[in-house]
Design an enzyme around this catalytic site. Structure first.
Site, short mmCIF file in Angstrom:
data_model
loop_
_atom_site.label_atom_id
_atom_site.label_comp_id
_atom_site.label_asym_id
_atom_site.label_seq_id
_atom_site.Cartn_x
_atom_site.Cartn_y
_atom_site.Cartn_z
N GLY A 1 5.35 0.33 7.92
CA GLY A 1 5.59 1.77 8.09
C GLY A 1 6.08 2.47 6.83
N GLY B 1 4.31 2.19 4.11
CA GLY B 1 3.07 2.40 3.37
C GLY B 1 2.40 3.71 3.75
N ILE C 1 -0.61 4.70 5.65
CA ILE C 1 -0.98 5.08 7.02
C ILE C 1 0.21 4.89 7.97
N THR D 1 6.79 -4.20 -0.39
CA THR D 1 6.04 -4.71 -1.53
C THR D 1 5.89 -3.54 -2.51
N THR E 1 -10.17 -3.16 9.82
CA THR E 1 -10.84 -2.25 8.89
C THR E 1 -12.36 -2.36 9.03
N ASP E 2 -13.06 -1.30 8.65
CA ASP E 2 -14.53 -1.35 8.70
C ASP E 2 -15.09 -2.36 7.70
N GLU E 3 -14.26 -2.76 6.71
CA GLU E 3 -14.74 -3.69 5.68
C GLU E 3 -15.06 -5.07 6.25
N TYR F 1 -10.00 -9.49 0.34
CA TYR F 1 -9.24 -8.60 1.22
C TYR F 1 -9.88 -8.55 2.60
N LYS G 1 -8.58 -9.77 6.29
CA LYS G 1 -8.44 -8.82 7.42
C LYS G 1 -9.27 -9.32 8.62
N LYS H 1 -5.71 3.87 -5.05
CA LYS H 1 -6.94 4.06 -4.27
C LYS H 1 -7.70 5.24 -4.84
N HIS I 1 -19.04 -5.56 -5.16
CA HIS I 1 -18.77 -4.20 -4.67
C HIS I 1 -19.65 -3.84 -3.46
P1 NAD Z 1 -0.53 0.33 2.12
O1 NAD Z 1 -0.83 -0.71 1.09
O2 NAD Z 1 -0.31 1.73 1.69
O3 NAD Z 1 0.76 -0.11 2.95
C1 NAD Z 1 0.98 -1.41 3.37
C2 NAD Z 1 2.44 -1.54 3.80
O4 NAD Z 1 2.63 -2.86 4.33
C3 NAD Z 1 3.44 -1.38 2.66
O5 NAD Z 1 4.50 -0.55 3.08
C4 NAD Z 1 3.93 -2.79 2.40
O6 NAD Z 1 5.24 -2.85 1.88
C5 NAD Z 1 3.83 -3.39 3.78
N1 NAD Z 1 3.70 -4.86 3.76
C6 NAD Z 1 2.87 -5.61 3.00
N2 NAD Z 1 3.05 -6.92 3.26
C7 NAD Z 1 4.00 -6.99 4.24
C8 NAD Z 1 4.59 -8.06 4.95
N3 NAD Z 1 4.26 -9.34 4.71
N4 NAD Z 1 5.52 -7.78 5.88
C9 NAD Z 1 5.88 -6.48 6.13
N5 NAD Z 1 5.36 -5.44 5.47
C10 NAD Z 1 4.42 -5.68 4.55
O7 NAD Z 1 -1.70 0.21 3.17
P2 NAD Z 1 -2.44 1.36 4.03
O8 NAD Z 1 -3.54 1.92 3.22
O9 NAD Z 1 -1.43 2.23 4.63
O10 NAD Z 1 -3.11 0.45 5.16
C11 NAD Z 1 -2.39 0.15 6.35
C12 NAD Z 1 -3.25 -0.74 7.22
O11 NAD Z 1 -4.46 -0.08 7.56
C13 NAD Z 1 -3.66 -2.05 6.58
O12 NAD Z 1 -3.62 -3.05 7.57
C14 NAD Z 1 -5.08 -1.82 6.11
O13 NAD Z 1 -5.81 -3.02 6.08
C15 NAD Z 1 -5.57 -0.90 7.21
N6 NAD Z 1 -6.66 0.03 6.84
C16 NAD Z 1 -6.50 0.84 5.74
C17 NAD Z 1 -7.50 1.76 5.45
C18 NAD Z 1 -7.37 2.68 4.25
O14 NAD Z 1 -8.34 3.35 3.94
N7 NAD Z 1 -6.22 2.76 3.59
C19 NAD Z 1 -8.64 1.86 6.27
C20 NAD Z 1 -8.76 1.00 7.36
C21 NAD Z 1 -7.74 0.11 7.65
O1 DAU Z 2 -12.98 0.99 4.29
C1 DAU Z 2 -11.63 0.81 4.58
C2 DAU Z 2 -10.92 0.26 3.37
O2 DAU Z 2 -10.89 1.32 2.41
C3 DAU Z 2 -9.51 -0.23 3.66
O3 DAU Z 2 -9.60 -1.31 4.55
C4 DAU Z 2 -8.81 -0.64 2.38
O4 DAU Z 2 -7.46 -0.99 2.65
C5 DAU Z 2 -8.84 0.53 1.41
O5 DAU Z 2 -8.27 0.13 0.18
C6 DAU Z 2 -10.26 1.03 1.20
O6 DAU Z 2 -11.05 0.07 0.44
P1 DAU Z 2 -12.07 0.56 -0.70
O7 DAU Z 2 -12.31 -0.56 -1.60
O8 DAU Z 2 -13.24 1.26 -0.10
O9 DAU Z 2 -11.12 1.72 -1.37
P2 DAU Z 2 -10.85 2.10 -2.90
O10 DAU Z 2 -10.09 3.38 -2.87
O11 DAU Z 2 -10.29 0.97 -3.67
O12 DAU Z 2 -12.31 2.40 -3.44
C7 DAU Z 2 -13.14 3.38 -2.84
C8 DAU Z 2 -14.45 3.40 -3.60
O13 DAU Z 2 -14.21 3.93 -4.90
C9 DAU Z 2 -15.06 2.03 -3.82
O14 DAU Z 2 -16.47 2.14 -3.77
C10 DAU Z 2 -14.62 1.66 -5.23
C11 DAU Z 2 -14.55 3.01 -5.93
N1 DAU Z 2 -13.53 3.12 -7.00
C12 DAU Z 2 -12.25 2.79 -6.69
C13 DAU Z 2 -11.26 2.87 -7.64
C14 DAU Z 2 -9.83 2.47 -7.31
C15 DAU Z 2 -13.88 3.59 -8.24
O15 DAU Z 2 -15.05 3.92 -8.51
N2 DAU Z 2 -12.90 3.67 -9.20
C16 DAU Z 2 -11.59 3.31 -8.96
O16 DAU Z 2 -10.75 3.38 -9.89
#
Ligand code: NAD
Ligand code: DAU
Length: 342
Positions: A8, A10, A12, A37, A131-133, A155, A159, A194, A281
């Site tokens: 919480g 982080g 989302i 972290t 995640t959709d990944e 990653y 997941k 990101k 990628h």
């Molecule tokens: P984030 O990296 O911003 O936050 C992650 C949080 O988890 C941080 O606060 C970190 O300190 C905490 N954490 C990490 N390891 C831990 C551990 N072992 N114990 C307790 N806390 C820990 O991530 P986010 O972008 O907010 O993503 C949150 C979740 O949503 C993740 O599970 C991610 O896989 C998923 N998700 C993210 C996206 C996206 O686009 N960001 C999309 C789909 C799913």
């Molecule tokens: O799809 C959901 C996922 O989206 C989550 O599960 C992950 O936690 C989240 O990190 C995100 O993964 P991506 O790899 O898609 O996100 P990122 O922001 O790292 O990259 C988005 C796109 O942009 C990807 O095609 C790589 C590109 N990129 C990213 C960075 C950081 C660049 O071109 N330049 C960059 O510097």
């Protein structure tokens, strides 16, 4: 309702806790279990510290004693709902070193589930945020929830492990598990590693925007408020043992997002720097969201308006991201060198 939210501090997770308090006020109590972290920022929720219905537990989801402490709830009476956001979440970092990803994104999920099982807790829901990944990349069409999982980077592979572990606990032990698979989130408080926050903050500083490869990779962008609302909806109306895709319906090439950000900030396209490509990628992510819609929820935020609002948030919160960028300067330099050499 009594919630245990992990991760919480982080991006989302902090938006979700804020969403809960805005929607339910004192009817919600939240324990936030976070390891803090590099991506965890406790101050994201400073406004709730000291309130009787919020408790921060500094701990690790992969450590049984930390998990047992968090399951006690804010007042020792326990929790009804677990939402597991805690994860190592950045693909580039997983390509460099995957060990922590397996520890948190797979073993951490197991520890959370196992505590509930052994303690015979009667949870209402356990939501595993996947995640959709996990589906891998798709050239045409969209993934449905029954498509095979073909994760293509460390990653997404970890997941997928956590996703299936949660599902297994539903099937084997009857735990009330829901798995959600969301597309790329964006919005306030996203860590500036990101794509969107990195490019916005670099552009604000007139620094280059490192666009990977040909810039034509496609992501489906989901505003974080829609994601939070969808999770809340599924806690109330979802069906146990089911998986739900949550997609924003906003597929865009990275280069389009990049130009849009520059336009919003009135910065020149010359800031774009095409660099080498990410290893393995994924080309395109796309989700079929008919299952969630049939259940009664549709994401309806306008993408352009949400992007503008997000960019404005970074303009208005410079101290927040500048402190992070200063802390992570070494990391950025390391990645810039790696991508420059590809
Ligand atoms: P984030 O990296 O911003 O936050 C992650 C949080 O988890 C941080 O606060 C970190 O300190 C905490 N954490 C990490 N390891 C831990 C551990 N072992 N114990 C307790 N806390 C820990 O991530 P986010 O972008 O907010 O993503 C949150 C979740 O949503 C993740 O599970 C991610 O896989 C998923 N998700 C993210 C996206 C996206 O686009 N960001 C999309 C789909 C799913
Ligand atoms: O799809 C959901 C996922 O989206 C989550 O599960 C992950 O936690 C989240 O990190 C995100 O993964 P991506 O790899 O898609 O996100 P990122 O922001 O790292 O990259 C988005 C796109 O942009 C990807 O095609 C790589 C590109 N990129 C990213 C960075 C950081 C660049 O071109 N330049 C960059 O510097």
């Amino acid at each position: 309702m009594r919630y245990l939210v992990t991760g919480g501090a982080g991006f989302i997770g902090s938006n979700f806790i804020r969403f809960l308090f805005k929607k339910y006020g004192d009817d919600a109590s939240v324990v936030n279990l976070d390891k803090l972290t590099y991506a965890g920022i406790r101050e994201n929720l400073a406004e709730y510290e000291g309130k009787k219905n919020y408790r921060f537990v500094h701990g690790d989801i992969a450590k049984p004693e930390d998990v047992a402490e968090a399951y006690k709830g804010v007042d020792g009476s326990g929790v009804d709902v677990v939402v597991n956001f805690a994860a190592e979440s950045h693909v580039d970092r997983s390509i460099d070193d995957a060990a922590e990803f397996v520890e948190t994104d797979v073993r951490g999920v197991l520890v959370l589930l196992e505590h509930a099982r052994r303690a015979k807790l009667s949870l209402r829901r356990f939501v595993q945020i996947s995640t959709d990944e996990v589906y891998g990349s798709i050239e045409d069409g969209s993934f449905t929830e029954t498509d095979p999982l073909q994760p293509r980077n460390p990653y997404s592979a970890s997941k997928a492990g956590g996703d299936r572990m949660a599902y297994a606990y539903a099937q084997t032990y009857g735990m009330p598990v829901i798995v959600t698979r969301a597309s790329n989130n964006f919005g306030p408080y996203q860590y500036p590693e990101k794509l969107i926050p990195l490019f916005v903050t670099n552009a604000l500083d007139d620094q280059s925007l490192p666009l990977y490869g040909d810039g034509k990779n496609i992501r489906d962008w989901l505003f974080v408020d829609d994601h939070c609302a969808a999770i809340d909806f599924l806690i109330e109306h979802g069906t146990n043992s089911e998986v739900y895709n949550i997609g924003g319906g906003n597929e865009r090439e990275n280069r389009e997002i990049t130009h849009k950000i520059l336009e919003l900030l009135n910065k020149p396209a010359s800031l774009i720097k095409q660099v080498g490509d990410r290893q393995g990628h994924d080309r395109r992510y796309s989700l079929d969201t008919r299952k969630l819609e049939a259940a009664g929820f549709k994401c309806d935020t306008n993408f352009d308006a949400a992007l503008e609002k997000t960019v404005q948030w970074y303009i208005d919160h410079e101290p927040w991201w500048r402190a992070i960028k200063e802390r992570s300067a070494e990391y950025r330099a390391f990645y810039e060198k790696q991508y420059a050499n590809r």
